[in-house]
Design a protein around this motif. Structure first.
Motif, PDB file in Angstrom:
ATOM      1  N   GLU A 152       0.993  -1.383   0.063  1.00 50.41           N
ATOM      2  CA  GLU A 152      -0.053  -0.133   0.015  1.00 50.41           C
ATOM      3  C   GLU A 152       0.952   1.349  -0.160  1.00 50.41           C
ATOM      4  O   GLU A 152       0.601   2.150  -0.570  1.00 50.41           O
ATOM      5  N   THR A 153       1.973   1.082   0.662  1.00 43.98           N
ATOM      6  CA  THR A 153       2.872   2.505   0.613  1.00 43.98           C
ATOM      7  C   THR A 153       3.439   2.737  -0.419  1.00 43.98           C
ATOM      8  O   THR A 153       3.669   3.855  -0.870  1.00 43.98           O
ATOM      9  N   VAL A 154       3.938   1.480  -1.254  1.00 45.54           N
ATOM     10  CA  VAL A 154       4.608   1.569  -2.532  1.00 45.54           C
ATOM     11  C   VAL A 154       3.750   2.037  -3.620  1.00 45.54           C
ATOM     12  O   VAL A 154       3.962   2.971  -4.227  1.00 45.54           O
ATOM     13  N   THR A 155       2.470   1.694  -3.515  1.00 47.51           N
ATOM     14  CA  THR A 155       1.499   1.979  -4.577  1.00 47.51           C
ATOM     15  C   THR A 155       0.898   3.509  -4.114  1.00 47.51           C
ATOM     16  O   THR A 155       0.576   4.359  -5.399  1.00 47.51           O
ATOM     17  N   SER A 156       1.071   3.965  -3.099  1.00 50.25           N
ATOM     18  CA  SER A 156       0.633   5.191  -2.578  1.00 50.25           C
ATOM     19  C   SER A 156       1.624   6.430  -3.383  1.00 50.25           C
ATOM     20  O   SER A 156       1.385   7.546  -3.517  1.00 50.25           O
ATOM     21  N   VAL A 157       2.924   5.987  -3.406  1.00 53.00           N
ATOM     22  CA  VAL A 157       3.841   6.933  -4.095  1.00 53.00           C
ATOM     23  C   VAL A 157       3.412   7.091  -5.425  1.00 53.00           C
ATOM     24  O   VAL A 157       3.666   8.248  -5.704  1.00 53.00           O
ATOM     25  N   ARG A 158       3.167   6.178  -6.466  1.00 51.59           N
ATOM     26  CA  ARG A 158       2.620   6.237  -7.436  1.00 51.59           C
ATOM     27  C   ARG A 158       1.524   7.173  -7.460  1.00 51.59           C
ATOM     28  O   ARG A 158       1.187   8.102  -8.301  1.00 51.59           O
ATOM     29  N   ALA A 159       0.491   7.174  -6.561  1.00 52.85           N
ATOM     30  CA  ALA A 159      -0.835   7.875  -6.895  1.00 52.85           C
ATOM     31  C   ALA A 159      -0.743   9.372  -6.319  1.00 52.85           C
ATOM     32  O   ALA A 159      -0.981  10.303  -6.791  1.00 52.85           O
ATOM     33  N   LEU A 160       0.398   9.666  -5.472  1.00 51.26           N
ATOM     34  CA  LEU A 160       1.099  10.910  -5.217  1.00 51.26           C
ATOM     35  C   LEU A 160       1.352  11.700  -6.311  1.00 51.26           C
ATOM     36  O   LEU A 160       0.988  12.709  -6.548  1.00 51.26           O
ATOM     37  N   GLN A 161       2.388  11.146  -7.014  1.00 49.35           N
ATOM     38  CA  GLN A 161       3.123  11.569  -8.075  1.00 49.35           C
ATOM     39  C   GLN A 161       1.754  12.134  -9.305  1.00 49.35           C
ATOM     40  O   GLN A 161       1.869  12.831 -10.035  1.00 49.35           O
ATOM     41  N   LEU A 162       0.783  11.033  -9.406  1.00 50.43           N
ATOM     42  CA  LEU A 162      -0.064  11.038 -10.423  1.00 50.43           C
ATOM     43  C   LEU A 162      -1.089  11.945 -10.204  1.00 50.43           C
ATOM     44  O   LEU A 162      -1.959  12.581 -10.994  1.00 50.43           O
ATOM     45  N   GLY A 163      -1.344  12.260  -8.711  1.00 43.85           N
ATOM     46  CA  GLY A 163      -2.379  13.000  -8.310  1.00 43.85           C
ATOM     47  C   GLY A 163      -3.787  12.496  -8.417  1.00 43.85           C
ATOM     48  O   GLY A 163      -4.793  13.196  -8.855  1.00 43.85           O
ATOM     49  N   THR A 164      -4.002  11.156  -8.571  1.00 44.37           N
ATOM     50  CA  THR A 164      -5.329  10.370  -8.582  1.00 44.37           C
ATOM     51  C   THR A 164      -6.308  11.349  -7.971  1.00 44.37           C
ATOM     52  O   THR A 164      -6.324  11.518  -6.745  1.00 44.37           O
ATOM     53  N   ARG A 165      -7.260  11.644  -8.682  1.00 43.35           N
ATOM     54  CA  ARG A 165      -8.376  12.434  -8.503  1.00 43.35           C
ATOM     55  C   ARG A 165      -9.195  11.939  -7.241  1.00 43.35           C
ATOM     56  O   ARG A 165      -9.367  12.514  -6.334  1.00 43.35           O
ATOM     57  N   MET A 166      -9.438  10.542  -7.336  1.00 41.64           N
ATOM     58  CA  MET A 166     -10.053   9.822  -6.172  1.00 41.64           C
ATOM     59  C   MET A 166      -9.437  10.102  -4.740  1.00 41.64           C
ATOM     60  O   MET A 166     -10.149  10.074  -3.727  1.00 41.64           O
ATOM     61  N   HIS A 167      -8.018  10.182  -4.726  1.00 42.73           N
ATOM     62  CA  HIS A 167      -7.408  10.266  -3.713  1.00 42.73           C
ATOM     63  C   HIS A 167      -6.879  11.701  -3.333  1.00 42.73           C
ATOM     64  O   HIS A 167      -6.198  11.895  -2.380  1.00 42.73           O
ATOM     65  N   ARG A 168      -7.660  12.630  -3.896  1.00 46.85           N
ATOM     66  CA  ARG A 168      -7.151  14.085  -3.631  1.00 46.85           C
ATOM     67  C   ARG A 168      -7.033  14.337  -2.124  1.00 46.85           C
ATOM     68  O   ARG A 168      -6.136  15.348  -1.687  1.00 46.85           O
TER      69      ARG A 168
END
Length: 329
Positions: free
Chosen positions: A22-38
């Protein structure tokens, strides 16, 4: 890509939750600015900026080099998760990955093409993998403590709810239905499972070790595959209900539900968008744990809630009747 699975492998499919993945995938989400996780991105960014760790820029450079916004993620960052995985156990597994496997990952990163500043970081790791692995572990620990651990109870509750659903599905309908409902890009084939993803490479894991399925909120809307020796084949997918992860609790004050159940029980019911323990509910609602426990017993006996067990912990969630009632709030 195709993950080769034998008939025996299909009898050895297991689910687990991995704080490290979960930590590793969150680094990607943070870089992408994934809308759902704003909502999380906003809070995590604030926490990162406020961090007083003098190495935080080095930590971020390391992590964003090995975990790019798209494409390949170094396999050594996500070794085979354990059955009762903790973040520290996952971190220990990263530290124990042999240097030659890190070199293999880095060579693949080189081949995919990187910006020059990223190339310098990869070269430094490749030139002295033993020392650099310690830096990677330190970066992961800092990032987890800063950006993920504060949100872990909420994330874990959602992941546990998904596991409960998948295991019930497996028991009632079998492994084929599990794969049919896992992700639109995943399907069972005569030779294993096919994942529609931009994955390639060599050294694929050999059949015989089963398959691990890992729900991950931050992998949405994609999947993440680990299919390389010497690790056990692992597939990460987004859990059910992930779209509600950061939603605010519904307001029930002065609603018909509050008039029927009473204000406190209506609040408890509204809080259970995600499964929660008695202690978590007591903290959120600023009530004594004994008071919350008494209400939950009555609500469970009435069919408004049911429970999920994870080791010694008991999580409460809304049952179907509770969902129907709250929908009228």
């Amino acid at each position: 890509m195709q993950i080769s699975l034998s008939a025996e492998d299909l009898t050895r499919v297991r689910f687990t939750i991995s704080p490290l993945w979960e930590t590793v995938t969150s680094v990607r989400a943070l870089q992408l600015g994934t809308r759902m996780h704003r909502p999380w991105i906003s809070d995590a960014t604030r926490r990162i900026l406020a961090s007083r760790d003098p190495q935080k820029q080095d930590h971020l450079r390391l992590l964003t080099t090995l975990i790019r916004p798209t494409g390949y993620i170094a396999d050594s960052l996500t070794p085979t998760p354990l059955r009762q995985d903790t973040f520290e156990a996952g971190l220990a597994a990263v530290g124990a990955v042999p240097p030659e496997l890190w070199v293999r990952d880095l060579d693949y990163l080189f081949a995919t093409g990187l910006e020059e500043n990223r190339m310098k970081t990869v070269r430094a790791i490749r030139d002295d993998p033993v020392s650099e692995i310690a830096r990677i572990v330190a970066a992961l620990r800092w990032y987890w403590e800063t950006a993920v651990e504060p949100f872990w109870p909420r994330l874990r509750a959602m992941l546990l709810a998904d596991l409960d659903y998948r295991l019930a599905l497996l028991a009632e309908h079998g492994i084929h239905q599990v794969f049919n409902t896992l992700h639109p890009n995943v399907r069972l084939t005569p030779d294993g499972i096919e994942v529609t993803a931009n994955c390639d490479g060599s050294h694929h894991a050999s059949p015989g070790n089963g398959l691990i399925l890992v729900p991950s909120a931050f992998v949405w809307p994609r999947t993440l595959v680990l299919d390389v020796d010497p690790f056990v084949p692992t597939l990460t997918y987004a859990p059910r209900g992930v779209g509600r992860l950061w939603e605010n609790t519904r307001e029930v004050k002065d609603s018909p539900v509050a008039q029927l159940l009473g204000h406190t029980r209506a609040q408890i019911l509204a809080q259970l968008d995600l499964p929660m323990t008695t202690t978590q509910l007591a903290c959120v609602l600023d009530l004594a744990a004994g008071t919350v426990n008494g209400h939950l017993k009555v609500m469970a006996a009435s069919g408004l809630t049911d429970t999920i067990r994870a080791g010694r912990e008991v999580f409460y969630r809304r049952a179907g009747l509770g969902e129907d009632l709250l929908a009228r709030a």
